[in-house]
Design an enzyme around this catalytic site. Structure first.
Site, PDB file in Angstrom:
ATOM      1  N   ASP A 304       0.922  -1.428  -0.072  1.00  0.00           N
ATOM      2  CA  ASP A 304      -0.204   0.088   0.017  1.00  0.00           C
ATOM      3  C   ASP A 304       1.008   1.209  -0.112  1.00  0.00           C
ATOM      4  O   ASP A 304       1.907   1.374   0.693  1.00  0.00           O
ATOM      5  CB  ASP A 304      -0.898  -0.074   1.286  1.00  0.00           C
ATOM      6  CG  ASP A 304      -1.981   1.027   1.027  1.00  0.00           C
ATOM      7  OD1 ASP A 304      -2.652   1.191   0.185  1.00  0.00           O
ATOM      8  OD2 ASP A 304      -2.201   1.667   2.323  1.00  0.00           O
ATOM      9  N   GLU A 352       0.666  -0.467  -5.377  1.00  0.00           N
ATOM     10  CA  GLU A 352      -0.215   0.405  -5.028  1.00  0.00           C
ATOM     11  C   GLU A 352       0.160   1.736  -5.671  1.00  0.00           C
ATOM     12  O   GLU A 352       0.619   2.350  -4.787  1.00  0.00           O
ATOM     13  CB  GLU A 352      -1.009   0.244  -3.829  1.00  0.00           C
ATOM     14  CG  GLU A 352      -2.387   1.167  -3.657  1.00  0.00           C
ATOM     15  CD  GLU A 352      -2.122   2.718  -3.412  1.00  0.00           C
ATOM     16  OE1 GLU A 352      -2.366   3.431  -4.367  1.00  0.00           O
ATOM     17  OE2 GLU A 352      -1.756   2.830  -2.223  1.00  0.00           O
ATOM     18  N   ASP A 404     -11.399   0.647  -0.332  1.00  0.00           N
ATOM     19  CA  ASP A 404     -11.871   2.153   0.030  1.00  0.00           C
ATOM     20  C   ASP A 404     -12.893   2.744  -0.836  1.00  0.00           C
ATOM     21  O   ASP A 404     -13.235   3.941  -0.719  1.00  0.00           O
ATOM     22  CB  ASP A 404     -10.518   3.013  -0.202  1.00  0.00           C
ATOM     23  CG  ASP A 404      -9.802   2.608   0.797  1.00  0.00           C
ATOM     24  OD1 ASP A 404     -10.042   2.476   1.867  1.00  0.00           O
ATOM     25  OD2 ASP A 404      -8.369   2.813   0.720  1.00  0.00           O
TER      26      ASP A 404
END
Length: 524
Positions: A304, A352, A404
């Site tokens: 991430d 990501e 998200d």
């Protein structure tokens, strides 16, 4: 220069589903590693999928976010299956007779934590009284093989003793880890330390059993590593010298992202920043161990906020917003060269790379042949949008949406404007009456080697099934699927699209091989 043969790719043409284990059905108020997890693996295999993507598996704290955990190495005890503890003899049948009636659609973390903590403590007591010599040898042997475990278990015991306070609020000798104080605490709380070690042993036993079951059916796990760790974690408490902290253990600078279209003040995450110079002196050992530890539990890993390795937004700790920060260079290629040397071969890593990405970030990603992410919900601003399928390269991972985002039906109803809807209809050449399946089809048919759909999109769920709303401090991470979902005809539709796009593992779809790794001394 001697020719080197290509190596098999960790990214064959494939597809899978994003579902965190907490979202599985089950009797104890939260998804776990019991029957429903094995049933989900069977469902994935039946639907022709070969990937199960999860969120981080660490023990959660205030806010219940899997991206702000108490350890970067430990597992979440709330995922332990109590039924399997009964099966294995560490709980009695009647221990579960007073099981509360939990909400089947939402995780109510307070009652779940109370119930599961009570049962896990019962299991530890039973292990203390009934564990055989062989059991203890296995337990002790496993504990001795986990270099992070002693610090984590003592951290958890001390946190309990101090009413759950962050470690900077503990007595100073414990907060700054004076050896004599730590030794006395470990002796004083020996059984509580043991209880936390026992929970980790059980968690990883159950996870290994599930992973072996999945591997035998051709299902690989995609894990998740947040780039930053929580300040109130055993990681920062145990190795404060690896982070930018003052003498009292408080962050001097914290992580965030600068103001942008979505936020005029940016996002102030508050995580302590790494001392990358110190990490480099240690050949990035803490980070290498972190990635290796994750890859013992999963097959591939998404990192991430990948852009933070190229440059990160540093904000003075005294600031109340992220406005007054600055970009600071990260470890860049030096770190990933070390990681590749330690792991060998191509890195099984997904970058990501969402948000505002610079040429430097793209170069770092591409130099190490890491697939980036494409999110189809982001694609509908115009025909030059990089998230549209005609812009894809093979080496990327496509998502209908992420944890998200609103599920696609919620996004379509509340967030997609008329222009976006019109463009999608024009792009596909047909009416968009089921936008979730439109996105799934586009991702499946794309050139990208990997496509991931959220379980919410497969089931055609809306905003009520959203997993996380960034910036919202409560009400997140609590969605659960129903047991009836395994029988939903959407599974058959997913299977058919997977076959049609040649993503089934038994089809021998397009065979790609990675290029040979660079030889020693060769620039990547």
């Amino acid at each position: 220069m001697t020719a080197v043969s290509p190596i098999p790719t960790p990214f064959p043409r494939s597809s899978g589903v994003l579902l965190h284990p907490t979202s599985l059905p089950g009797p104890d108020g939260i998804g776990d590693l019991g029957e429903a997890a094995f049933r989900f693996v069977d469902w994935l295999e039946k639907c022709g999928q070969s990937l199960w993507q999860i969120l981080p598996l660490g023990p959660t704290s205030f806010g219940d976010s899997p991206y702000q955990t108490l350890s970067a190495f430990a597992g979440n005890p709330l995922l332990i299956s109590l039924d399997r503890l009964v099966r294995d003899g560490w709980l009695l049948d009647n221990d579960l007779n007073d099981r509360p009636r939990f909400d089947a659609e939402r995780v109510d973390f307070g009652p779940v934590i109370t119930w599961k903590t009570k049962m896990l403590d019962k299991a530890w007591t039973l292990f203390l009284g009934r564990g055989s010599r062989a059991h203890w040898a296995e337990f002790d042997g496993w504990c001795n093989d986990q270099p992070w475990l002693d610090d984590f278990a003592l951290f958890m015991a001390l946190k309990e003793e101090n009413g759950g306070q962050p470690w900077t609020g503990w007595p100073r000798d414990l907060a700054v880890r004076e050896p004599a104080a730590l030794a006395l605490a470990a002796e004083r709380m020996d059984k509580r330390v043991g209880a936390h070690k026992f929970r980790q042993w059980i968690f990883f036993q159950q996870w290994r059993e599930l992973k072996a079951f999945a591997s035998a059916r051709g299902i690989r796990f995609v894990g998740d590593i947040p780039i930053f760790v929580a300040h109130d974690s055993s990681d920062v408490w145990a190795r404060p010298e690896l982070f930018q902290l003052d003498r009292k253990g408080r962050p001097t600078s914290v992580a965030g992202v600068p103001p942008d279209y979505f936020s005029k003040t940016g996002q102030l995450w508050g995580n302590p920043l790494y001392d990358w110079a110190r990490l480099k002196k240690e050949d990035y050992r803490w980070w290498v161990d972190r990635v290796k530890g994750c890859l013992e539990s999963v097959d591939l890993v998404r990192i991430d906020h990948f852009r933070g390795f190229e440059a990160y937004w540093e904000v003075p700790a005294k600031e109340t917003t992220a406005i007054n920060g600055k970009w600071v260079p990260g470890p860049g290629a030096d770190f990933f060269t070390t990681l590749r040397r330690e792991l060998g071969g191509r890195l099984p890593v997904i970058a990501e790379d969402l948000g505002v990405i610079t040429p430097g970030v793209e170069k770092l990603r591409d130099d190490f042949d890491l697939p980036g992410m494409k999110v189809l919900q982001f694609a509908w601003s115009g025909p030059d949008n990089v998230f549209l399928p005609h812009e894809y390269v093979r080496n990327c991972v496509v998502y209908s949406g992420t944890h998200d985002n609103d599920p696609t039906l919620g996004w379509w109803k509340y967030l997609a404007d008329a222009g976006m809807k019109e463009l999608m209809t024009e792009y596909t050449g047909c009416p968009t009456d089921q936008p979730n399946w439109t996105l799934i089809r586009l991702g499946m048919m794309s050139v990208a080697h990997t496509f991931i759909a959220t379980m919410q999109d497969v089931l055609g769920l809306g905003r009520e099934a959203r997993m996380n709303l960034p910036g919202e401090g409560k009400g997140n991470w609590n969605w659960r699927m129903s047991a009836d979902a395994f029988l939903d005809p959407a599974g058959d539709r997913l299977a058919r699209l997977t076959w049609l796009s040649r993503r089934r593992p038994d089809q021998g779809g397009p065979v790609y091989q990675d290029p040979p790794p660079p030889q020693e001394g060769q620039f990547i």
